[in-house]
Scaffold this active site. Structure first.
Site, PDB file in Angstrom:
ATOM      1  N   CYS A 162       0.813  -1.221   0.000  1.00  0.00           N
ATOM      2  CA  CYS A 162       0.000   0.000   0.000  1.00  0.00           C
ATOM      3  C   CYS A 162       0.843   1.266   0.000  1.00  0.00           C
ATOM      4  CB  CYS A 162      -0.983  -0.009   1.173  1.00  0.00           C
ATOM      5  SG  CYS A 162      -0.261   0.260   2.814  1.00  0.00           S
ATOM      6  N   ASP A 163       2.047   1.227   0.551  1.00  0.00           N
ATOM      7  CA  ASP A 163       2.925   2.400   0.553  1.00  0.00           C
ATOM      8  C   ASP A 163       3.152   2.937  -0.855  1.00  0.00           C
ATOM      9  OD1 ASP A 163       3.331   0.421   2.535  1.00  0.00           O
ATOM     10  OD2 ASP A 163       5.251   1.256   3.145  1.00  0.00           O
ATOM     11  N   ALA A 164       3.124   2.012  -1.829  1.00  0.00           N
ATOM     12  CA  ALA A 164       3.387   2.395  -3.215  1.00  0.00           C
ATOM     13  C   ALA A 164       2.415   3.448  -3.712  1.00  0.00           C
ATOM     14  CB  ALA A 164       3.317   1.162  -4.119  1.00  0.00           C
ATOM     15  N   LEU A 165       1.232   3.518  -3.094  1.00  0.00           N
ATOM     16  CA  LEU A 165       0.221   4.470  -3.557  1.00  0.00           C
ATOM     17  C   LEU A 165       0.558   5.908  -3.175  1.00  0.00           C
ATOM     18  CD1 LEU A 165      -3.043   2.440  -2.905  1.00  0.00           C
ATOM     19  CD2 LEU A 165      -1.608   2.538  -4.959  1.00  0.00           C
ATOM     20  N   PHE A 166       1.566   6.094  -2.337  1.00  0.00           N
ATOM     21  CA  PHE A 166       2.114   7.424  -2.083  1.00  0.00           C
ATOM     22  C   PHE A 166       3.319   7.691  -2.978  1.00  0.00           C
ATOM     23  CE2 PHE A 166       5.085  10.351  -0.103  1.00  0.00           C
ATOM     24  CZ  PHE A 166       4.280  11.362   0.405  1.00  0.00           C
TER      25      PHE A 166
END
Length: 377
Positions: A162-166
């Site tokens: 989910c970090d990738a979405l930042f």
């Protein structure tokens, strides 16, 4: 009372965020913008004087930090932020990091794009490395995208955590805005939906960090001791802060904008609902008792996103006291020298923090939060 004891008590009160925030009234709506600006500059100066490199100067930690610096400049127009942005870009030769199919390694380009769009000088910023990365990231074949590189982490999609979405979507969105090439926005949406479909929990309105934490029916390892699912504060902070950045630059008439607004509103509602009494979110969002102290990086990202929502009409202004309570709790975790404490170290799931734990991305979250709190009226 002797001097040493007075000093000890002062330090304890300043740095134990949870204790300090008990003195903040629940309905407090006061805001000292001069103090906020001073705190932000102190944080910038300390961080610039104490660089930290997890992998390389162009890694995701610096990408997150300098995104905060960019947003601080956007709000305040203080040239100290722009100087920091230009210096790091120049010394980095405007390069990304090297893993073309890893979202983390283009996060630094948000700051490059911001400088190029704001500084006004032609040919100062070299955006070719960013373009090359984005073209490879989106349009070249890769085992992750093909679904052939399987693991417990869920590496069957490009943005499997989910970090990738930042890290990547705000860059793609800003690049599309800057170049007026909508194809980058369309590709961003395609891969964003893959991550959403794999990691978003519609019932809880939160994101699992990766497939290890997606509830599999009888997998006890994906539950907290209290029986709740594992949802990491900073992981969800990455997502909701990224949504605020995306929506800030996404065209109002973009065909998929309603999806991002809906997702933002759902997450904002949940984050507000579970905010602890002292203002700071715990590292485990649904099991706050697991680490019963506030954590600044996740809280900073949440505060930025919620304040942005109020400033842009997506969050009701009645929630302003909650956002200000969060900011004041975050500010209480800043050391006198400017260092931002109580930041969970690099990780992928809920873990503790401490008064002395800091990271550059924690400073970035602090600056992001301040940049939007300053706009609250």
């Amino acid at each position: 009372m002797n001097k040493s004891l007075i000093t000890l008590l002062a330090v304890f009160t300043l740095f134990n965020c949870s204790v300090a925030q008990k003195n903040i009234e629940k309905d407090s709506v006061s805001i000292d913008k001069t103090q906020i600006k001073a705190s932000m500059i102190n944080a910038l100066e300390w961080q610039e004087a104490h660089p930290i490199i997890a992998i390389a100067p162009t890694d995701w930690t610096n990408g997150a930090y300098y995104t905060g610096v960019a947003r601080a400049h956007k709000t305040t127009k203080d040239m100290m932020y722009m100087a920091a942005l230009k210096n790091q870009g120049y010394w980095n030769n405007w390069n990304t990091f090297k893993r073309a199919h890893h979202a983390d390694d283009v996060a630094i380009s948000y700051s490059y794009l911001y400088v190029d769009m704001t500084d006004g000088r032609k040919n100062f910023v070299d955006l070719e490395p960013t373009k090359n990365f984005l073209d490879a990231h989106l349009f070249e074949d890769d085992n992750w995208k093909a679904g052939t590189d399987k693991s417990k982490y869920g590496r069957t999609i490009l943005w499997w955590w989910c970090d990738a979405l930042f890290m990547a979507p705000p860059v793609l969105n800003l690049y599309a805005k800057h170049t007026k090439e909508t194809k980058y926005l369309d590709e961003m949406h395609k891969y964003y939906m893959e991550t959403y479909n794999q990691l978003y929990d519609e019932e809880e309105q939160l994101f699992a960090r990766d497939m290890r934490f997606v509830w599999q029916g009888n997998d006890k390892d994906t539950k907290e001791p209290n029986g709740k699912k594992v949802f990491w504060s900073r992981g969800n902070g990455w997502v909701i802060a990224g949504l605020a950045l995306i929506l800030d630059d996404m065209p109002e008439d973009y065909k998929h904008r309603p999806f991002y607004e809906k997702l933002y509103k759902e997450m904002a509602e949940k984050i507000l609902e579970i905010q602890p009494e002292d203002g700071l979110w715990r590292t485990s969002l649904l099991s706050p008792e697991s680490y019963n102290h506030g954590e600044v990086s996740g809280s900073g990202f949440h505060t930025f996103a919620l304040a942005w929502g109020i400033n842009n009409g997506l969050v009701d202004k009645k929630h302003k006291p909650a956002v200000l309570k969060a900011w004041k709790a975050i500010a209480a975790c800043q050391h006198e020298d400017g260092r931002v404490g109580w930041v969970q170290n690099i990780g992928a799931f809920p873990e503790p923090a401490s008064v002395d734990s800091w990271q550059n991305f924690g400073t970035g979250a602090f600056l992001l939060a301040g940049s939007e709190v300053l706009k609250l009226e």
